[in-house]
Structure formats: C-alpha cells, structure tokens
Design a protein around this motif. Structure first.
Motif, PDB file in Angstrom:
ATOM      1  N   HIS A 285     -49.931  53.847 -42.176  1.00 40.66           N
ATOM      2  CA  HIS A 285     -49.476  52.592 -41.582  1.00 40.66           C
ATOM      3  C   HIS A 285     -48.661  52.868 -40.332  1.00 40.66           C
ATOM      4  O   HIS A 285     -48.032  53.903 -40.166  1.00 40.66           O
ATOM      5  CB  HIS A 285     -48.680  51.742 -42.586  1.00 40.66           C
ATOM      6  N   GLY A 286     -48.700  51.877 -39.435  1.00 39.06           N
ATOM      7  CA  GLY A 286     -47.977  51.960 -38.165  1.00 39.06           C
ATOM      8  C   GLY A 286     -48.111  50.634 -37.454  1.00 39.06           C
ATOM      9  O   GLY A 286     -48.331  49.602 -38.072  1.00 39.06           O
ATOM     10  N   ALA A 287     -47.981  50.653 -36.134  1.00 39.43           N
ATOM     11  CA  ALA A 287     -48.192  49.497 -35.246  1.00 39.43           C
ATOM     12  C   ALA A 287     -47.033  48.509 -35.234  1.00 39.43           C
ATOM     13  O   ALA A 287     -46.896  47.735 -34.309  1.00 39.43           O
ATOM     14  CB  ALA A 287     -49.488  48.754 -35.583  1.00 39.43           C
ATOM     15  N   LYS A 295     -41.498  49.301 -47.922  1.00 45.95           N
ATOM     16  CA  LYS A 295     -42.058  50.658 -48.009  1.00 45.95           C
ATOM     17  C   LYS A 295     -41.782  51.270 -49.382  1.00 45.95           C
ATOM     18  O   LYS A 295     -42.657  51.885 -50.004  1.00 45.95           O
ATOM     19  CB  LYS A 295     -41.453  51.512 -46.892  1.00 45.95           C
ATOM     20  N   ARG A 296     -40.580  51.116 -49.876  1.00 48.28           N
ATOM     21  CA  ARG A 296     -40.236  51.660 -51.192  1.00 48.28           C
ATOM     22  C   ARG A 296     -41.140  51.073 -52.278  1.00 48.28           C
ATOM     23  O   ARG A 296     -41.633  51.787 -53.152  1.00 48.28           O
ATOM     24  CB  ARG A 296     -38.771  51.358 -51.521  1.00 48.28           C
ATOM     25  N   ARG A 297     -41.364  49.777 -52.234  1.00 46.94           N
ATOM     26  CA  ARG A 297     -42.183  49.127 -53.262  1.00 46.94           C
ATOM     27  C   ARG A 297     -43.641  49.595 -53.189  1.00 46.94           C
ATOM     28  O   ARG A 297     -44.311  49.746 -54.216  1.00 46.94           O
ATOM     29  CB  ARG A 297     -42.091  47.615 -53.126  1.00 46.94           C
ATOM     30  N   MET A 298     -44.151  49.829 -51.970  1.00 48.39           N
ATOM     31  CA  MET A 298     -45.519  50.331 -51.842  1.00 48.39           C
ATOM     32  C   MET A 298     -45.621  51.749 -52.406  1.00 48.39           C
ATOM     33  O   MET A 298     -46.615  52.098 -53.063  1.00 48.39           O
ATOM     34  CB  MET A 298     -45.961  50.314 -50.377  1.00 48.39           C
ATOM     35  N   LEU A 299     -44.598  52.568 -52.183  1.00 53.77           N
ATOM     36  CA  LEU A 299     -44.604  53.925 -52.731  1.00 53.77           C
ATOM     37  C   LEU A 299     -44.541  53.896 -54.252  1.00 53.77           C
ATOM     38  O   LEU A 299     -45.176  54.715 -54.928  1.00 53.77           O
ATOM     39  CB  LEU A 299     -43.441  54.726 -52.158  1.00 53.77           C
ATOM     40  N   GLU A 300     -43.793  52.970 -54.795  1.00 51.11           N
ATOM     41  CA  GLU A 300     -43.715  52.843 -56.254  1.00 51.11           C
ATOM     42  C   GLU A 300     -45.073  52.441 -56.830  1.00 51.11           C
ATOM     43  O   GLU A 300     -45.441  52.866 -57.926  1.00 51.11           O
ATOM     44  CB  GLU A 300     -42.661  51.800 -56.622  1.00 51.11           C
ATOM     45  N   TRP A 301     -45.823  51.633 -56.112  1.00 49.22           N
ATOM     46  CA  TRP A 301     -47.124  51.151 -56.579  1.00 49.22           C
ATOM     47  C   TRP A 301     -48.224  52.177 -56.335  1.00 49.22           C
ATOM     48  O   TRP A 301     -48.961  52.553 -57.259  1.00 49.22           O
ATOM     49  CB  TRP A 301     -47.444  49.829 -55.881  1.00 49.22           C
ATOM     50  N   ILE A 307     -48.475  57.150 -45.720  1.00 42.87           N
ATOM     51  CA  ILE A 307     -47.993  57.957 -44.596  1.00 42.87           C
ATOM     52  C   ILE A 307     -47.785  57.042 -43.394  1.00 42.87           C
ATOM     53  O   ILE A 307     -48.616  56.177 -43.103  1.00 42.87           O
ATOM     54  CB  ILE A 307     -48.997  59.075 -44.250  1.00 42.87           C
ATOM     55  N   GLU A 308     -46.679  57.236 -42.692  1.00 50.52           N
ATOM     56  CA  GLU A 308     -46.328  56.388 -41.551  1.00 50.52           C
ATOM     57  C   GLU A 308     -46.414  57.180 -40.256  1.00 50.52           C
ATOM     58  O   GLU A 308     -46.209  58.400 -40.238  1.00 50.52           O
ATOM     59  CB  GLU A 308     -44.907  55.848 -41.731  1.00 50.52           C
ATOM     60  N   TYR A 309     -46.700  56.473 -39.170  1.00 53.52           N
ATOM     61  CA  TYR A 309     -46.733  57.113 -37.860  1.00 53.52           C
ATOM     62  C   TYR A 309     -46.188  56.156 -36.801  1.00 53.52           C
ATOM     63  O   TYR A 309     -46.072  54.947 -37.007  1.00 53.52           O
ATOM     64  CB  TYR A 309     -48.158  57.546 -37.478  1.00 53.52           C
ATOM     65  N   TYR A 310     -45.859  56.738 -35.665  1.00 52.15           N
ATOM     66  CA  TYR A 310     -45.480  55.977 -34.472  1.00 52.15           C
ATOM     67  C   TYR A 310     -46.240  56.615 -33.328  1.00 52.15           C
ATOM     68  O   TYR A 310     -46.209  57.838 -33.154  1.00 52.15           O
ATOM     69  CB  TYR A 310     -43.974  56.072 -34.240  1.00 52.15           C
ATOM     70  N   ALA A 311     -46.959  55.811 -32.564  1.00 50.24           N
ATOM     71  CA  ALA A 311     -47.782  56.387 -31.508  1.00 50.24           C
ATOM     72  C   ALA A 311     -48.018  55.361 -30.413  1.00 50.24           C
ATOM     73  O   ALA A 311     -47.635  54.199 -30.542  1.00 50.24           O
ATOM     74  CB  ALA A 311     -49.112  56.886 -32.062  1.00 50.24           C
ATOM     75  N   ALA A 312     -48.692  55.798 -29.368  1.00 50.84           N
ATOM     76  CA  ALA A 312     -48.957  54.943 -28.216  1.00 50.84           C
ATOM     77  C   ALA A 312     -50.375  55.145 -27.743  1.00 50.84           C
ATOM     78  O   ALA A 312     -50.920  56.244 -27.827  1.00 50.84           O
ATOM     79  CB  ALA A 312     -47.990  55.274 -27.080  1.00 50.84           C
ATOM     80  N   ALA A 319     -45.209  61.421 -37.102  1.00 47.00           N
ATOM     81  CA  ALA A 319     -45.731  61.054 -38.422  1.00 47.00           C
ATOM     82  C   ALA A 319     -44.763  61.530 -39.480  1.00 47.00           C
ATOM     83  O   ALA A 319     -44.006  62.490 -39.272  1.00 47.00           O
ATOM     84  CB  ALA A 319     -47.112  61.660 -38.649  1.00 47.00           C
ATOM     85  N   ILE A 320     -44.799  60.850 -40.638  1.00 48.20           N
ATOM     86  CA  ILE A 320     -43.904  61.217 -41.738  1.00 48.20           C
ATOM     87  C   ILE A 320     -44.616  60.967 -43.066  1.00 48.20           C
ATOM     88  O   ILE A 320     -45.217  59.913 -43.285  1.00 48.20           O
ATOM     89  CB  ILE A 320     -42.566  60.438 -41.658  1.00 48.20           C
ATOM     90  N   SER A 321     -44.567  61.965 -43.943  1.00 51.65           N
ATOM     91  CA  SER A 321     -45.175  61.844 -45.267  1.00 51.65           C
ATOM     92  C   SER A 321     -44.278  61.016 -46.177  1.00 51.65           C
ATOM     93  O   SER A 321     -43.104  60.759 -45.866  1.00 51.65           O
ATOM     94  CB  SER A 321     -45.383  63.231 -45.873  1.00 51.65           C
ATOM     95  N   ALA A 322     -44.808  60.635 -47.330  1.00 48.30           N
ATOM     96  CA  ALA A 322     -44.022  59.874 -48.292  1.00 48.30           C
ATOM     97  C   ALA A 322     -42.822  60.681 -48.773  1.00 48.30           C
ATOM     98  O   ALA A 322     -41.704  60.155 -48.889  1.00 48.30           O
ATOM     99  CB  ALA A 322     -44.904  59.482 -49.476  1.00 48.30           C
TER     100      ALA A 322
END
Length: 509
Positions: A285-287, A295-301, A307-312, A319-322
């Motif tokens: 996910h990003g954008a 985010k915490r609730r999605m990780l629990e589920w 995995i999250e990222y920030y880009a252009a 990027a960052i792993s769970a």
C-alpha cells in the motif's frame, strides 16, 4: 523465461490476464493483440518517440494497447477518466499525441477533447461507440500478421497531479532497449516488496483494484505480466468483491490504498471471515497516508503480508515491511537500494535527524524532465535531488516519517499544524467514514482548522455529533490541533487512488 512475448512463445496457453468481466486471456492472445495494435500504429506513421493517449477503464484492451506501445517505442499517456473535455484536450495537445484511444463509457468527454485538440478522425479509436471515432478493432486489421517492423522499448509518460497550475508530463529518455528483454529493474523493483517469483507457473497472481492510469497500479500490472504472474483486473473496486476474487484466483499480491483498508475493515465480521485469504503473500500500500490504527488492524487481520512504500512518478522511494513498521509505527521506511532520501531546509541545507523539512529524493542516475516546463523541473530540484513538496523527517536509524504536504500545512498563530495527523485520529471514530482537514482564513490567527467529514452509513449529522467527535479528538490530540468547525458532506472528493482533492473543499469552505 520472462517477458510477454517470450512467455507467449514458451507457454502460450498460460493465463496472462483476467478481464473484469471474467474472461481469461492467454499470453498468446495478449501478445497477438499487442502485435496487431503495434502494426496498426506503425502503419499510421507513428515512430519511436511519438505519443498516444489512452482514456480506457481497466480492461484487456488497455493492457494490449499499452504493450503495443511498449514494443514500438511510443510514449503512453494514461488519462484519469474523471477529467473533463478541456482537461483531456490539454493532455492530447501537450503530449503531441498522434493517436487517441477511448472507451464509450467516456464518449462525451472523449469526443469533446478530440475536437478541441483538433485530432483527425483517422487518429481516433474507440472501444464501443464514440462519435467521430473508429472501432479499435480496425487498428492493424489489414496489416500482415506478425510482429511490428520496428521494435524498441517505449515508455509511459505520466502526468503529475498538478497541485499548482496544469499537470506536467514526466518524460524520460527512451532507452533503445529490446522490448522482449525484461529490464533488470523489474524483478529488482518487485524484490523490494518481497515478490521474488520470476518464473512462469510460480503461483503468483496479482489483483488490480485501482485504475490503471495511476503510476504504481500500471507498473504492478505490467511487471506482473512480464514476470509470468497472472493479473486479475477489477473495474470498480468493492471490498467484498476483492475478498471473493482473492479466494477465487488464489491472489498472492496486490497494490492498495488506505481508503480501501478502511472500507474492508468496515465489513461485518461474518463477511470478513467468509473468504479464504491464505494465498496472500504481499499486499502493498501507498499513494496516501495510512492512519496508524487502520494499519494495525489490517496487520492483525492479514498478518505480516502488508508492506508500505512512499514513491514518486519522478523516481525514487522508500519501503517498510510489517515487522519493521511494528517497531517504527508511522514510518514509510528506508530508501530503496540505489535510492537516496534527504531532508532539506528551505535554503537547501541538510537537516539533522528528527528535524522536519522538505523530503528530497533521487533514484540512482535516472533523470527526468517535466515536459515543456523547464522552470518547474528546476524548481523541484536541489542538485540532483527533487521534491514532491512533502514535509517529513528521518529518525536516527534513517527511517522516513511523513508529516504532510507543504501545500496542506496549516499555520495558525505561527504554529505549524499537520492535517494528516488530525485526519488519522478522526477517521478512527466508528461514525466517520472519511475525513479531510485543512486551514481556512482567520483574521487574528492567520488560519484556523476546519474538518469536513463523510459519515458512516446510517449516521446523521448534527450539533451533538460534532460535540461527540471533538470530544473524541480531544482525547487523542492537543487542544491547538482540534478543528474549530466541522462540516458534513455525502462524499469526499477522492479519486480511486485515494488522492483527496482538498482544493475543491477549500473553494467551498
């Protein structure tokens, strides 16, 4: 064996694409369609370096035309189909498009844009009926079968959102590479997110739930197909339908935005538990900023697959792993390999860890320019670094944390206030479906904070609800960060990628 045409030759009956209507296309069928359209474009006189414009929903036609351009050295401009005629005409004219391909769903806008841009009728093609356009099926129908005569790698020419003025095309020099050879950057890019399967039949299936006019969405679908992963397309994203498709096609990876997380979490527990999601490996996910609690609730589920990222579009990112995120909640991660991230002050000096400033990036030796706008290109750069105008900081370990966009920051009484932080808390209230926070003029303080809220289904606005929401926010935010007023709307103006159009809200405030 990777690459659309190589896989089509070696494994012709492997499924490359599932259209939103459920029709499955093999690699042989997708490659043949891309060849036919490529031959047709060259027969029209298009040469490497020319541009085409696509105004199509997620569909097999879009993907086939994109691959046609990719193998014939063309630039492809993807149109956000929420635009109106004059805005689309601007993209056609600014890019110098030699062909315009649209869908009948957008017939009125497409016809208006083509007329405004003065595009000849022989350069207009349509999926379905569009006045003044010829059927896309005619493109290349009378050309000899086989590959196009001239094959060289093309490129997307993606237009930035245009926070000020009109959007600008990000145009990179063509490489001259063989389009049958998958660039090493493709598996490298997927490797950032832990998607390492590059062999056909390795079980990878990508689910595309967002419009393909978005940079990252397009990249993930194209790279998935190039690496032998089946791509499943959704036309209109719906939360339960996504869960059904994950179970039906054993989806392994997808690209999502936080608003989709929020809507998935709003599903009743019995619906969320109804589907088998055990195939998931990497859900990226990003954008847009993701509230920490969401985010915490999605990780629990879903577990550690998120995995999250920030880009252009312009290049570079983090990027960052769970697992990392649980140690550094709120971070968007470390720079990609070969990418560089720095925090600079307004005067261009580098700031120390934990000091907030403008986020600057670069991606190896890659270069870009804003098409026909040298001034914007210069203004976004300090040396070989560029900025999107986001404010953030690096911690002592080099992890990037974003605060907000500079253009969205509120300055009230000389204090910098970041709307994203306030939005991230208010959206956690069960009666709130979506929220936007921004500054409005105040005679003494310069600006004051306003929130505009889209309520959950069945919730009615009113003074008592406003008091309830402010009291809730008061338990999570300092008093100076609390909105001074709250308005309610039926729906916030977001595009399907999660981008919020705050300018529209400010204009009506």
């Amino acid at each position: 064996m990777t690459g659309l045409w190589n896989i089509a030759a070696a494994h012709p009956d492997q499924c490359a694409l599932v259209d939103p209507d459920g029709k499955e296309l093999t690699y042989r069928e997708l490659a043949a369609a891309a060849d036919r359209y490529g031959r047709g474009l060259q027969a029209m006189g298009l040469e490497p370096g020319d541009s085409i414009v696509l105004m199509l929903p997620n569909s097999a036609e879009l993907v086939a035309v994109y691959f046609a351009a990719l193998q014939t050295g063309l630039y492809v401009v993807m149109v956000n189909w929420h635009l109106v005629g004059p805005e689309v005409a601007y993209l056609v004219e600014d890019s110098g498009a030699k062909a315009f391909i649209a869908h009948e769903r957008f017939a009125e806008v497409a016809a208006d844009a083509a007329a405004r841009a003065g595009l000849p009728s022989e350069a207009r093609f349509a999926v379905g009926e569009v006045a003044g356009f010829q059927p896309l099926s005619r493109l290349g129908e009378n050309e000899p079968e086989g590959r196009p005569d001239v094959r060289t790698s093309g490129s997307p020419m993606l237009y930035t959102s245009g926070t000020t003025g009109r959007p600008k095309g990000v145009r990179r020099p063509l490489t001259g590479a063989d389009p049958d050879v998958v660039a090493p950057a493709a598996p490298w890019f997927f490797g950032i997110f832990g998607i390492f399967g590059i062999k056909p039949f390795d079980g990878h299936v990508h689910l595309c739930g967002s419009p393909l006019y978005h940079t990252a969405v397009l990249n993930f679908v194209v790279i998935s197909i190039q690496l032998g992963h089946t791509a499943v397309l959704m036309d209109h994203w719906k939360p339960e339908e996504m869960l059904r498709l994950i179970e039906r096609y054993r989806v392994t990876h997808s690209h999502m935005v936080p608003t989709q997380f929020h809507r998935l979490l709003a599903l009743p527990d019995d619906v969320r538990s109804r589907y088998d999601l055990s195939s998931l490996r990497t859900m990226i996910h990003g954008a847009a900023p993701c509230p920490i609690e969401v985010k915490r609730r999605m990780l629990e589920w879903w577990g550690p697959v998120v995995i999250e990222y920030y880009a252009a579009t312009e290049g570079g990112g983090t990027a960052i792993s769970a697992e990392e995120w649980l140690r550094k909640p709120g971070s968007v991660g470390l720079p990609w390999p070969t990418s560089e991230v720095k925090i600079l002050a307004e005067d261009g000096t580098e700031l120390a860890p934990d000091e907030r400033g403008l986020v600057y990036m670069r991606m190896g030796t890659a270069t870009f320019e804003y098409h026909k706008d040298a001034e914007k290109t210069r203004a976004a750069r300090v040396g070989n670094l560029f900025t999107l105008g986001d404010i953030g900081y690096l911690d002592a370990d080099g992890y990037l944390f974003l605060c907000d966009r500079k253009s969205d920051m509120i300055i009230s009484g000389g204090v910098n206030i970041y709307p994203a932080e306030i939005e991230g808390e208010l959206v956690c209230h069960p009666k709130v479906a979506d929220v936007a926070v921004f500054g409005v003029p105040h005679p003494d303080w310069g600006e004051e904070i306003k929130a505009v809220i889209q309520l959950a289904d069945g919730v009615e606005p009113g003074a008592e609800l406003t008091e309830e929401l402010l009291a809730f926010a008061g338990t999570r935010l300092a008093k100076f960060k609390l909105p001074k007023s709250i308005d309610y709307v039926a729906e916030l103006p977001r595009d399907p990628n999660g981008k919020l159009y705050k300018r529209k809200l400010r204009d009506n405030a």
